[in-house]
Design an enzyme around this catalytic site. Structure first.
Site, PDB file in Angstrom:
ATOM      1  N   LYS A  13       0.787  -1.235   0.084  1.00 52.96           N
ATOM      2  CA  LYS A  13       0.104   0.177  -0.145  1.00 52.96           C
ATOM      3  C   LYS A  13       0.889   1.394  -0.017  1.00 52.96           C
ATOM      4  O   LYS A  13       0.577   2.054  -0.887  1.00 52.96           O
ATOM      5  CB  LYS A  13      -0.886   0.210   1.102  1.00 52.96           C
ATOM      6  N   ARG A  88      -9.795   0.498   8.700  1.00 50.31           N
ATOM      7  CA  ARG A  88      -9.584  -0.801   8.917  1.00 50.31           C
ATOM      8  C   ARG A  88     -10.390  -1.544   9.666  1.00 50.31           C
ATOM      9  O   ARG A  88     -10.374  -2.772  10.025  1.00 50.31           O
ATOM     10  CB  ARG A  88      -8.410  -0.732   9.789  1.00 50.31           C
ATOM     11  N   ARG A 127      11.659  -4.860   5.433  1.00 50.76           N
ATOM     12  CA  ARG A 127      11.415  -3.339   5.051  1.00 50.76           C
ATOM     13  C   ARG A 127      12.028  -2.145   5.586  1.00 50.76           C
ATOM     14  O   ARG A 127      12.071  -2.438   6.944  1.00 50.76           O
ATOM     15  CB  ARG A 127       9.863  -3.184   5.271  1.00 50.76           C
ATOM     16  N   ARG A 161      10.872  -0.127  11.437  1.00 49.29           N
ATOM     17  CA  ARG A 161       9.907  -0.025  12.305  1.00 49.29           C
ATOM     18  C   ARG A 161       9.990  -1.033  13.335  1.00 49.29           C
ATOM     19  O   ARG A 161      10.069  -2.159  13.326  1.00 49.29           O
ATOM     20  CB  ARG A 161       8.378   0.033  11.624  1.00 49.29           C
ATOM     21  N   ARG A 172      -0.748  -8.614  13.382  1.00 45.72           N
ATOM     22  CA  ARG A 172      -1.208  -7.553  12.644  1.00 45.72           C
ATOM     23  C   ARG A 172      -2.035  -8.232  11.444  1.00 45.72           C
ATOM     24  O   ARG A 172      -3.225  -7.832  10.988  1.00 45.72           O
ATOM     25  CB  ARG A 172      -0.259  -6.766  11.831  1.00 45.72           C
TER      26      ARG A 172
HETATM   27  P1  ADP Z   1       1.095  -1.410   7.852  1.00 49.64           P
HETATM   28  O1  ADP Z   1       1.709  -0.464   6.531  1.00 49.64           O
HETATM   29  O2  ADP Z   1       2.097  -2.567   7.911  1.00 49.64           O
HETATM   30  O3  ADP Z   1      -0.136  -2.022   6.903  1.00 49.64           O
HETATM   31  P2  ADP Z   1       0.703   0.831   9.198  1.00 49.64           P
HETATM   32  O4  ADP Z   1       1.640   1.505   9.174  1.00 49.64           O
HETATM   33  O5  ADP Z   1      -0.581   1.083   8.361  1.00 49.64           O
HETATM   34  O6  ADP Z   1       1.079  -0.793   8.856  1.00 49.64           O
HETATM   35  O7  ADP Z   1      -0.186   0.567  10.612  1.00 49.64           O
HETATM   36  C1  ADP Z   1       0.644   0.337  11.678  1.00 49.64           C
HETATM   37  C2  ADP Z   1      -0.074   0.291  12.964  1.00 49.64           C
HETATM   38  O8  ADP Z   1      -0.651   1.364  13.326  1.00 49.64           O
HETATM   39  C3  ADP Z   1      -1.197  -0.746  13.056  1.00 49.64           C
HETATM   40  O9  ADP Z   1      -0.444  -2.215  13.572  1.00 49.64           O
HETATM   41  C4  ADP Z   1      -2.173  -0.249  14.049  1.00 49.64           C
HETATM   42  O10 ADP Z   1      -1.568  -0.500  15.638  1.00 49.64           O
HETATM   43  C5  ADP Z   1      -1.912   1.410  13.834  1.00 49.64           C
HETATM   44  N1  ADP Z   1      -3.054   1.751  12.844  1.00 49.64           N
HETATM   45  C6  ADP Z   1      -2.686   2.284  11.710  1.00 49.64           C
HETATM   46  N2  ADP Z   1      -3.640   2.750  10.731  1.00 49.64           N
HETATM   47  C7  ADP Z   1      -4.928   2.202  11.734  1.00 49.64           C
HETATM   48  C8  ADP Z   1      -6.112   2.314  11.606  1.00 49.64           C
HETATM   49  N3  ADP Z   1      -6.812   2.694  10.436  1.00 49.64           N
HETATM   50  N4  ADP Z   1      -6.923   1.846  12.477  1.00 49.64           N
HETATM   51  C9  ADP Z   1      -6.439   1.405  13.614  1.00 49.64           C
HETATM   52  N5  ADP Z   1      -4.992   1.194  13.960  1.00 49.64           N
HETATM   53  C10 ADP Z   1      -4.354   1.690  12.994  1.00 49.64           C
HETATM   54  P1  ADP Z   2       2.239  -1.729   3.355  1.00 50.00           P
HETATM   55  O1  ADP Z   2       2.081  -0.408   3.268  1.00 50.00           O
HETATM   56  O2  ADP Z   2       0.936  -2.482   2.689  1.00 50.00           O
HETATM   57  O3  ADP Z   2       2.326  -2.288   4.590  1.00 50.00           O
HETATM   58  P2  ADP Z   2       4.647  -1.500   1.655  1.00 50.00           P
HETATM   59  O4  ADP Z   2       4.272  -0.835   0.469  1.00 50.00           O
HETATM   60  O5  ADP Z   2       5.636  -0.941   2.959  1.00 50.00           O
HETATM   61  O6  ADP Z   2       3.627  -2.363   2.281  1.00 50.00           O
HETATM   62  O7  ADP Z   2       5.701  -2.960   1.366  1.00 50.00           O
HETATM   63  C1  ADP Z   2       6.214  -3.640   2.373  1.00 50.00           C
HETATM   64  C2  ADP Z   2       7.549  -4.092   1.832  1.00 50.00           C
HETATM   65  O8  ADP Z   2       7.722  -4.851   0.747  1.00 50.00           O
HETATM   66  C3  ADP Z   2       8.471  -2.923   1.298  1.00 50.00           C
HETATM   67  O9  ADP Z   2       9.717  -3.102   1.775  1.00 50.00           O
HETATM   68  C4  ADP Z   2       8.385  -2.964   0.118  1.00 50.00           C
HETATM   69  O10 ADP Z   2       9.471  -2.312  -0.438  1.00 50.00           O
HETATM   70  C5  ADP Z   2       8.161  -4.352  -0.298  1.00 50.00           C
HETATM   71  N1  ADP Z   2       7.043  -4.444  -1.779  1.00 50.00           N
HETATM   72  C6  ADP Z   2       6.185  -3.617  -1.849  1.00 50.00           C
HETATM   73  N2  ADP Z   2       5.563  -4.207  -2.995  1.00 50.00           N
HETATM   74  C7  ADP Z   2       6.078  -5.301  -3.493  1.00 50.00           C
HETATM   75  C8  ADP Z   2       6.238  -6.150  -4.576  1.00 50.00           C
HETATM   76  N3  ADP Z   2       5.389  -5.900  -5.576  1.00 50.00           N
HETATM   77  N4  ADP Z   2       7.121  -7.016  -4.824  1.00 50.00           N
HETATM   78  C9  ADP Z   2       8.118  -7.092  -3.771  1.00 50.00           C
HETATM   79  N5  ADP Z   2       8.134  -6.465  -2.611  1.00 50.00           N
HETATM   80  C10 ADP Z   2       7.494  -5.362  -2.420  1.00 50.00           C
END
Ligand code: ADP
Ligand code: ADP
Ligand code: ZN
Length: 215
Positions: A13, A88, A127, A161, A172
């Protein structure tokens, strides 16, 4: 244009949102980024959210919806929004409808990044991001062109992170399955969901998203 990027942790994302920002001048609204900023600044919200985030559980709906509303108010009404990591839960999905409606915005697309759960742990544990500009990287899948130097801003500082460890990722993923995946039918009923193969190469994922946006 207002779009939601939906998918489990590590689906891509943030990566795809950053690309949309660069190509289309849209704005990325990441509740995860907003919460991490609040934790860093030790605001009341940050103090409340810190432990919850470290466990990989969800922060309260009220807190994240308030953050989204504030962020939307701080940007121009003509600027497109990419919701990354929000909504979410079902309650957040309903809040978003109200938040957008109050501001004369409508939701154009919900893009579901479909990924194999097995791949997510490797994506998340590899990551890292630029400490200066926030550009995302991966130890194996997206290394900087020059080792140790950010492609975008030249910084040599990177960060990881605290919640990007295997144990927290499992929590998660479970939260995603239990609370977030069930909101898809709300948007399917409106006919605005597009499913994109998130296991494809990053560039292919971007191309698929571009197609959805152009449709
Ligand atoms: P990821 O990129 O791995 O999907 P995020 O950066 O979006 O993770 O979120 C990290 C953490 O922040 C989540 O595990 C949760 O604790 C909190 N968080 C983020 N967005 C939300 C949301 N929309 N609702 C509730 N908790 C959230
Ligand atoms: P999210 O925001 O959904 O948690 P990220 O965009 O941070 O996910 O992606 C998680 C990790 O995977 C990052 O280190 C990113 O560089 C890698 N990544 C993202 N998209 C791809 C893909 N299509 N193939 C391989 N690795 C990816
Ligand atoms: Zn950088």
């Amino acid at each position: 244009m207002n779009i939601i990027l939906l998918g489990p942790p590590g689906a891509g994302k943030g990566t795809q949102a950053q690309r949309l920002v660069e190509r289309h001048g849209m704005r990325q609204l990441s509740t995860g980024d907003m919460l991490r900023a609040a934790v860093k600044a030790a605001t009341p919200v940050g103090l409340q959210a810190k432990a919850v985030m470290e466990r990989g559980e969800l922060v309260s709906d009220e807190i994240v919806s308030a953050l989204i509303g504030e962020e939307l108010d701080a940007m121009g009404s003509e600027t497109g929004a990419i919701f990354d990591g929000y909504p979410r839960t079902e309650a957040q999905a309903h809040s978003l409808d109200a938040i957008l409606g109050q501001r004369g915005r409508t939701l154009n697309h919900v893009i579901e990044l479909a990924v194999d759960e097995d791949a997510l742990v490797e994506r998340i544990t590899g990551r890292f991001t630029c400490a200066n500009c926030g550009k995302g990287y991966h130890d194996k899948f997206e290394r900087p062109q020059v080792d140790g130097t950010c492609d975008k801003c030249g910084s040599t500082e990177f960060k990881r992170r605290p919640d990007d460890n295997e144990e927290t990722v499992r929590t998660r993923m479970a939260e995603y399955r239990a609370k977030t995946a069930p909101i898809l039918p709300i948007y399917e009923a409106r006919g605005i969901v597009a499913r994109v193969d998130g296991m494809a190469d990053m560039d292919q994922v971007t191309a698929a998203i571009e197609q959805v946006i152009a449709s």
